[in-house]
Write an enzyme that holds these catalytic residues in place. Structure first.
Site, PDB file in Angstrom:
ATOM      1  N   ARG A  43     -13.592  -7.267  -3.019  1.00 45.16           N
ATOM      2  CA  ARG A  43     -13.049  -7.176  -1.647  1.00 45.16           C
ATOM      3  C   ARG A  43     -12.492  -5.762  -1.414  1.00 45.16           C
ATOM      4  O   ARG A  43     -11.761  -5.229  -2.238  1.00 45.16           O
ATOM      5  CB  ARG A  43     -11.950  -8.213  -1.451  1.00 45.16           C
ATOM      6  CG  ARG A  43     -11.286  -8.165  -0.060  1.00 45.16           C
ATOM      7  CD  ARG A  43     -10.044  -7.297  -0.052  1.00 45.16           C
ATOM      8  NE  ARG A  43      -9.295  -7.378   1.195  1.00 45.16           N
ATOM      9  CZ  ARG A  43      -8.270  -6.595   1.498  1.00 45.16           C
ATOM     10  NH1 ARG A  43      -7.854  -5.689   0.644  1.00 45.16           N
ATOM     11  NH2 ARG A  43      -7.644  -6.721   2.650  1.00 45.16           N
ATOM     12  N   VAL A  44     -12.832  -5.186  -0.286  1.00 42.17           N
ATOM     13  CA  VAL A  44     -12.321  -3.867   0.074  1.00 42.17           C
ATOM     14  C   VAL A  44     -11.619  -3.989   1.428  1.00 42.17           C
ATOM     15  O   VAL A  44     -12.167  -4.578   2.358  1.00 42.17           O
ATOM     16  CB  VAL A  44     -13.466  -2.832   0.150  1.00 42.17           C
ATOM     17  CG1 VAL A  44     -12.958  -1.500   0.662  1.00 42.17           C
ATOM     18  CG2 VAL A  44     -14.129  -2.670  -1.219  1.00 42.17           C
ATOM     19  N   GLY A  45     -10.403  -3.456   1.510  1.00 42.25           N
ATOM     20  CA  GLY A  45      -9.637  -3.528   2.751  1.00 42.25           C
ATOM     21  C   GLY A  45      -9.782  -2.278   3.595  1.00 42.25           C
ATOM     22  O   GLY A  45     -10.775  -1.542   3.487  1.00 42.25           O
ATOM     23  N   ASP A  46      -8.783  -2.029   4.419  1.00 43.56           N
ATOM     24  CA  ASP A  46      -8.838  -0.904   5.356  1.00 43.56           C
ATOM     25  C   ASP A  46      -8.524   0.443   4.713  1.00 43.56           C
ATOM     26  O   ASP A  46      -8.885   1.491   5.256  1.00 43.56           O
ATOM     27  CB  ASP A  46      -7.846  -1.141   6.505  1.00 43.56           C
ATOM     28  CG  ASP A  46      -6.403  -1.278   5.998  1.00 43.56           C
ATOM     29  OD1 ASP A  46      -6.191  -1.961   4.964  1.00 43.56           O
ATOM     30  OD2 ASP A  46      -5.500  -0.703   6.626  1.00 43.56           O
ATOM     31  N   THR A  95       0.884  -1.177   0.000  1.00 40.95           N
ATOM     32  CA  THR A  95       0.000   0.000   0.000  1.00 40.95           C
ATOM     33  C   THR A  95       0.911   1.214   0.000  1.00 40.95           C
ATOM     34  O   THR A  95       2.106   1.086   0.297  1.00 40.95           O
ATOM     35  CB  THR A  95      -0.897  -0.007   1.274  1.00 40.95           C
ATOM     36  OG1 THR A  95      -1.912  -0.994   1.131  1.00 40.95           O
ATOM     37  CG2 THR A  95      -1.574   1.313   1.558  1.00 40.95           C
TER      38      THR A  95
END
Ligand code: ASP
Length: 318
Positions: free
Chosen positions: A206-209, A178
């Site tokens: 999918r979605v992360g932080d 990231t």
């Protein structure tokens, strides 16, 4: 010596490649990318621009650099597609914007800022995010723009593991990464921004932080600005970036103590790892990581630039 009081810190992800595999050329190329991004942000800050402008410029530079998992160079999902997440937050107003699972936006951080400034919303996702970019004239690219051979190899390896054809160890560098930035401008305002391709072989959608305010990104004037990298699902469960701010605001923790407690106690207890960069109201910087390394750097209030991947940092005047 700097006379601006401005401070910036960046990361290029906790998905740092092992030192032996990176080699001297890879090491120097990564440090060069970090320096370039720091200077892009610093150029804005030292000219009197806002913390928001500083973090946006630094993250754009990292998104444009194919060495990092964001924008160009983003990882592939399980369908071999790039889906990009980003967010930005202004500590002065607590305004924030984010985009998730974009397939076309060249600089997701720019779109995140546009969501913040030009819509009444905070987070746009998928086709809606891409349509917003089209409507707003924000630069878009075909999927091929985001491709790199390195990420193609990471996908092939992840796919082979999934199919049981490869049981070898998988490194942080192959799995994720990231980019992010935090800054304090000369007026004391704080801002944070984060951008990512997410995790290699993630499920489509999918979605992360990274685009979740309070998880991957948070900024509040008088407290701190934080940008995270690492096991996204765990960072969301811990509300990691907000948790650091809460420890400072409500418990009176120092920046580094708060950042370390969240990373080495709370994230670790749930089986997560990663790192973060943070700056507080006084301009102190913290850049802890629990992974093998983290691409990271800062320009401090004394005008010294520090960059590194593993334990040691290389320092020089700006
Ligand atoms: N936190 C990112 C995500 O979960 C990945 C990373 O930072 O390495 O999408």
């Amino acid at each position: 010596m700097s006379d601006t009081g401005a401070v910036i810190a960046i990361h290029g992800g906790a998905g740092a490649i092992q030192r032996e595999k990176l080699g001297p050329d890879g090491y120097e190329a990564a440090l060069a990318g970090l320096r370039e991004a720091l200077l892009a942000g610093w150029a804005r800050l030292s000219a009197g621009a806002s913390a928001l402008d500083g973090v946006e410029a630094a993250v754009m530079s990292l998104e444009d650099n194919p060495l990092f998992n964001a924008g160009r160079g983003a990882c592939f999902n399980a369908d071999g597609i790039h889906e990009l997440d980003a967010s930005i937050m202004d500590g002065k107003t607590l305004a924030a914007g984010a985009i998730a699972a974009s397939r076309t936006i060249r600089n997701p951080v720019v779109a995140a800022r546009a969501v913040m400034e030009r819509t009444g919303h905070l987070l746009l996702s998928g086709d809606g995010a891409d349509a917003f970019a089209t409507a707003e004239g924000i630069a878009q690219e075909p999927q091929s723009y985001f491709h790199t051979e390195r990420q193609q190899r990471n996908l092939a390896k992840a796919r082979a593991r999934h199919l049981g054809e490869d049981s070898g160890p998988v490194s942080d560098a192959e799995r994720h990464g990231t980019v992010g930035a935090v800054a304090r401008d000369r007026h004391g305002n704080l801002a944070a921004a984060t951008s990512t391709g997410g995790m290699t072989y993630k499920r489509p959608g999918r979605v992360g932080d990274t685009p979740i305010i309070g998880a991957g990104t948070y900024a509040r004037n008088g407290v701190c600005a934080v940008s995270c990298t690492g096991s996204g699902e765990v960072f969301i469960r811990v509300c990691a970036s907000h948790e650091i701010a809460a420890r400072i605001a409500y418990r009176g923790d120092g920046l580094d103590a708060a950042a370390r407690a969240v990373l080495f106690e709370e994230i670790d207890a749930l089986g997560g790892n990663g790192g973060l960069v943070a700056v507080d109201a006084a301009g102190m910087v913290s850049m802890p990581y629990s992974s093998a390394g983290m691409y990271r750097g800062a320009i401090d209030a004394n005008g010294m630039m520090h960059v590194g991947i593993y334990e040691e940092l290389v320092s020089e005047p700006v």
